[in-house]
Design a protein around this motif. Sequence first.
Motif, PDB file in Angstrom:
ATOM      1  N   ARG A   1      13.600   2.215  -8.880  1.00 20.96           N
ATOM      2  CA  ARG A   1      12.995   3.056  -7.984  1.00 20.96           C
ATOM      3  C   ARG A   1      11.566   2.415  -7.346  1.00 20.96           C
ATOM      4  O   ARG A   1      11.030   1.811  -8.288  1.00 20.96           O
ATOM      5  CB  ARG A   1      12.391   4.694  -8.575  1.00 20.96           C
ATOM      6  CG  ARG A   1      13.614   5.529  -8.871  1.00 20.96           C
ATOM      7  CD  ARG A   1      14.522   5.715  -7.681  1.00 20.96           C
ATOM      8  NE  ARG A   1      13.979   6.459  -6.574  1.00 20.96           N
ATOM      9  CZ  ARG A   1      14.037   7.762  -6.492  1.00 20.96           C
ATOM     10  NH1 ARG A   1      14.672   8.514  -6.997  1.00 20.96           N
ATOM     11  NH2 ARG A   1      13.450   8.193  -5.272  1.00 20.96           N
ATOM     12  N   LEU A   2      11.140   2.729  -6.066  1.00 22.59           N
ATOM     13  CA  LEU A   2       9.856   2.327  -5.763  1.00 22.59           C
ATOM     14  C   LEU A   2       8.960   3.157  -6.159  1.00 22.59           C
ATOM     15  O   LEU A   2       9.117   4.563  -5.839  1.00 22.59           O
ATOM     16  CB  LEU A   2       9.937   2.065  -4.214  1.00 22.59           C
ATOM     17  CG  LEU A   2      10.731   1.010  -3.444  1.00 22.59           C
ATOM     18  CD1 LEU A   2      10.661   1.066  -2.200  1.00 22.59           C
ATOM     19  CD2 LEU A   2      10.389  -0.326  -4.279  1.00 22.59           C
ATOM     20  N   SER A   3       7.823   3.107  -7.103  1.00 12.12           N
ATOM     21  CA  SER A   3       7.191   4.120  -7.395  1.00 12.12           C
ATOM     22  C   SER A   3       6.306   4.625  -6.414  1.00 12.12           C
ATOM     23  O   SER A   3       5.788   5.917  -6.521  1.00 12.12           O
ATOM     24  CB  SER A   3       6.212   3.554  -8.741  1.00 12.12           C
ATOM     25  OG  SER A   3       5.658   2.408  -8.358  1.00 12.12           O
TER      26      SER A   3
ATOM     27  N   GLY B   1       0.637  -1.183  -0.020  1.00 14.20           N
ATOM     28  CA  GLY B   1       0.048  -0.114   0.013  1.00 14.20           C
ATOM     29  C   GLY B   1       0.883   1.206  -0.083  1.00 14.20           C
ATOM     30  O   GLY B   1       0.203   2.323   0.232  1.00 14.20           O
ATOM     31  N   GLY B   2       2.020   1.347  -0.352  1.00 12.17           N
ATOM     32  CA  GLY B   2       2.866   2.465  -0.309  1.00 12.17           C
ATOM     33  C   GLY B   2       3.766   2.788   0.815  1.00 12.17           C
ATOM     34  O   GLY B   2       4.478   3.775   1.132  1.00 12.17           O
ATOM     35  N   GLN B   3       4.009   1.660   1.766  1.00 12.77           N
ATOM     36  CA  GLN B   3       4.868   1.646   2.658  1.00 12.77           C
ATOM     37  C   GLN B   3       6.370   1.573   2.558  1.00 12.77           C
ATOM     38  O   GLN B   3       6.993   1.188   3.645  1.00 12.77           O
ATOM     39  CB  GLN B   3       4.259   0.938   3.855  1.00 12.77           C
ATOM     40  CG  GLN B   3       2.808   1.151   4.347  1.00 12.77           C
ATOM     41  CD  GLN B   3       2.734   2.528   4.677  1.00 12.77           C
ATOM     42  OE1 GLN B   3       3.357   2.914   5.849  1.00 12.77           O
ATOM     43  NE2 GLN B   3       1.776   3.313   4.269  1.00 12.77           N
ATOM     44  N   ALA B   4       6.855   1.315   1.365  1.00  9.37           N
ATOM     45  CA  ALA B   4       7.989   0.799   1.238  1.00  9.37           C
ATOM     46  C   ALA B   4       8.553  -0.422   1.611  1.00  9.37           C
ATOM     47  O   ALA B   4       9.564  -0.591   2.186  1.00  9.37           O
ATOM     48  CB  ALA B   4       9.069   2.055   1.549  1.00  9.37           C
ATOM     49  N   MET B   5       7.515  -1.405   1.627  1.00  8.49           N
ATOM     50  CA  MET B   5       7.674  -2.812   2.510  1.00  8.49           C
ATOM     51  C   MET B   5       7.597  -3.849   1.628  1.00  8.49           C
ATOM     52  O   MET B   5       7.535  -4.993   2.201  1.00  8.49           O
ATOM     53  CB  MET B   5       6.774  -2.654   3.772  1.00  8.49           C
ATOM     54  CG  MET B   5       7.361  -1.745   4.648  1.00  8.49           C
ATOM     55  SD  MET B   5       6.215  -1.812   6.140  1.00  8.49           S
ATOM     56  CE  MET B   5       6.703  -3.470   6.557  1.00  8.49           C
ATOM     57  N   CYS B   6       7.527  -3.587   0.363  1.00  9.04           N
ATOM     58  CA  CYS B   6       6.988  -5.062  -0.700  1.00  9.04           C
ATOM     59  C   CYS B   6       8.050  -5.005  -1.976  1.00  9.04           C
ATOM     60  O   CYS B   6       8.222  -5.837  -2.433  1.00  9.04           O
ATOM     61  CB  CYS B   6       5.577  -4.826  -0.919  1.00  9.04           C
ATOM     62  SG  CYS B   6       4.820  -3.735  -2.152  1.00  9.04           S
ATOM     63  N   ALA B   7       8.221  -3.495  -2.323  1.00  9.09           N
ATOM     64  CA  ALA B   7       9.152  -3.573  -3.553  1.00  9.09           C
ATOM     65  C   ALA B   7       8.119  -3.991  -4.851  1.00  9.09           C
ATOM     66  O   ALA B   7       8.818  -4.184  -5.873  1.00  9.09           O
ATOM     67  CB  ALA B   7      10.324  -4.240  -3.679  1.00  9.09           C
ATOM     68  N   THR B   8       6.715  -4.621  -4.801  1.00  7.80           N
ATOM     69  CA  THR B   8       5.849  -4.744  -5.810  1.00  7.80           C
ATOM     70  C   THR B   8       5.597  -3.608  -6.803  1.00  7.80           C
ATOM     71  O   THR B   8       4.836  -3.736  -7.435  1.00  7.80           O
ATOM     72  CB  THR B   8       4.892  -5.614  -5.362  1.00  7.80           C
ATOM     73  OG1 THR B   8       3.878  -4.809  -4.676  1.00  7.80           O
ATOM     74  CG2 THR B   8       5.385  -7.077  -4.664  1.00  7.80           C
ATOM     75  N   CYS B   9       6.161  -2.361  -6.503  1.00  7.27           N
ATOM     76  CA  CYS B   9       5.861  -1.393  -7.358  1.00  7.27           C
ATOM     77  C   CYS B   9       7.342  -0.808  -8.039  1.00  7.27           C
ATOM     78  O   CYS B   9       7.238   0.282  -8.462  1.00  7.27           O
ATOM     79  CB  CYS B   9       5.486   0.023  -6.454  1.00  7.27           C
ATOM     80  SG  CYS B   9       6.532   0.164  -5.131  1.00  7.27           S
ATOM     81  N   HIS B  10       8.083  -1.996  -8.023  1.00  6.70           N
ATOM     82  CA  HIS B  10       9.378  -1.402  -8.614  1.00  6.70           C
ATOM     83  C   HIS B  10       9.507  -1.009 -10.123  1.00  6.70           C
ATOM     84  O   HIS B  10       8.680  -1.591 -10.821  1.00  6.70           O
ATOM     85  CB  HIS B  10      10.330  -2.656  -8.340  1.00  6.70           C
ATOM     86  CG  HIS B  10      11.586  -2.784  -9.095  1.00  6.70           C
ATOM     87  ND1 HIS B  10      12.174  -3.877  -9.106  1.00  6.70           N
ATOM     88  CD2 HIS B  10      12.303  -1.585  -9.401  1.00  6.70           C
ATOM     89  CE1 HIS B  10      13.595  -3.474  -9.691  1.00  6.70           C
ATOM     90  NE2 HIS B  10      13.604  -2.129  -9.726  1.00  6.70           N
TER      91      HIS B  10
HETATM   92  S1  FES Z   1       3.856  -0.235  -2.767  1.00  7.62           S
HETATM   93 FE1  FES Z   1       5.156  -1.585  -1.550  1.00  7.62          FE
HETATM   94  S2  FES Z   1       7.266  -0.876  -1.750  1.00  7.62           S
HETATM   95 FE2  FES Z   1       5.889   0.475  -2.971  1.00  7.62          FE
END
Ligand code: FES
Length: 105
Positions: free
Chosen positions: A82-84, A41-50
């Motif tokens: 980058r993480l988007s 959800g945008g917490q910089a904790m998954c990298a699935t927005c790379h």
């Molecule tokens: S949404 Fe999880 S790191 Fe960007």
Amino acid sequence: MPTITFRQPDGAELRVDAPVGTSVMKSAVGADVPGILAECGGQAMCATCHVYVTDDRALPPVSDEEDEMLDCASAPRTGHSRLSCQLVVDEDMDGLTVLVAGEGP
Ligand code: FES
């Protein structure tokens, strides 16, 4: 409103209106851009927005948090990674093209 183009590894492109102040990730998710899962959800904790940003324009620097998470991305990390979710849209991003990293090769 700025527009951002999301390019897939196969070359397909989707051009998205990105409201100023939102994240590049949220713009992608709102437009159902394939390959941007954004599981945390945008917490910089998954990298699935790379994404890969090959554009030379100035972007905000990579934070320590983003730097750490990029090392965990499933697609290879490059100097353009980058993480988007950590990229907040501003007017200067109008016309930006990013390559969706997805799951990698
Ligand atoms: S949404 Fe999880 S790191 Fe960007």
